[in-house]
Design a protein around this motif. Sequence first.
Motif, PDB file in Angstrom:
ATOM      1  N   ASP A  41      25.289 -23.359  76.095  1.00  0.00           N
ATOM      2  CA  ASP A  41      24.787 -22.384  77.028  1.00  0.00           C
ATOM      3  C   ASP A  41      23.687 -23.187  77.895  1.00  0.00           C
ATOM      4  OD1 ASP A  41      22.429 -23.111  75.448  1.00  0.00           O
ATOM      5  OD2 ASP A  41      21.929 -21.228  74.384  1.00  0.00           O
ATOM      6  N   GLY A  43      21.062 -24.635  77.489  1.00  0.00           N
ATOM      7  CA  GLY A  43      19.706 -24.748  77.039  1.00  0.00           C
ATOM      8  C   GLY A  43      18.732 -23.857  78.085  1.00  0.00           C
ATOM      9  N   GLY A  44      17.443 -24.048  77.778  1.00  0.00           N
ATOM     10  CA  GLY A  44      16.483 -23.446  78.597  1.00  0.00           C
ATOM     11  C   GLY A  44      16.274 -22.107  78.681  1.00  0.00           C
ATOM     12  N   GLY A  45      16.935 -21.299  77.589  1.00  0.00           N
ATOM     13  CA  GLY A  45      17.087 -19.975  77.417  1.00  0.00           C
ATOM     14  C   GLY A  45      17.647 -19.144  78.636  1.00  0.00           C
ATOM     15  N   VAL A  46      16.657 -18.372  79.131  1.00  0.00           N
ATOM     16  CA  VAL A  46      17.333 -17.407  80.179  1.00  0.00           C
ATOM     17  C   VAL A  46      17.533 -18.379  81.526  1.00  0.00           C
ATOM     18  CG1 VAL A  46      16.172 -15.453  79.544  1.00  0.00           C
ATOM     19  CG2 VAL A  46      14.928 -16.978  81.207  1.00  0.00           C
ATOM     20  N   GLY A  48      19.415 -20.968  81.456  1.00  0.00           N
ATOM     21  CA  GLY A  48      20.629 -21.680  81.125  1.00  0.00           C
ATOM     22  C   GLY A  48      22.012 -20.792  81.896  1.00  0.00           C
ATOM     23  N   ARG A  51      27.287 -18.747  77.666  1.00  0.00           N
ATOM     24  CA  ARG A  51      27.739 -19.724  76.427  1.00  0.00           C
ATOM     25  C   ARG A  51      29.193 -19.640  76.729  1.00  0.00           C
ATOM     26  NH1 ARG A  51      26.073 -19.070  70.207  1.00  0.00           N
ATOM     27  NH2 ARG A  51      24.174 -19.631  71.442  1.00  0.00           N
TER      28      ARG A  51
END
Length: 94
Positions: A41, A43-46, A48, A51
Motif C-alpha cells: 500500500d 506505506g505512509g498511511g494516507v 501511500g 493496496r
Amino acid sequence: MAPGIIRRRFGDKDGAPMPLDPQVPAPFEVIAVQDAIVACDGGGGVLGHPRVFLTLVDGMVVCPYCSRTYVLKGSEAERRLAGGTAAAARDRAA
C-alpha cells in the motif's frame, strides 16, 4: 544523477548544456518476504497508494506504484540484490 552530467534544455536553440540536480535519489526499498504473494500500500498511511496484491515471479516483484522491490527470502533474487547492493556500496566508497 551523478554530478557533472549534462542535458540540453527543452527548446534551447543554441544547445547550451544545463547541469542536472547533483543529488542522487536514494535506492528503492527492498523488502524480503516469506510468501509468494504480497500486499503493498506504499506505506505512509494516507500518503501511500491503493493496496495491490503482487505475485512474486522468479523470487521477486516490483510494485508498479511505489517501486518497492519484494524478494523471497533465501531466493536467488535476494542473493543477487544483496550482492549488487554490496558492490554498489563498494563502488561509492572508492
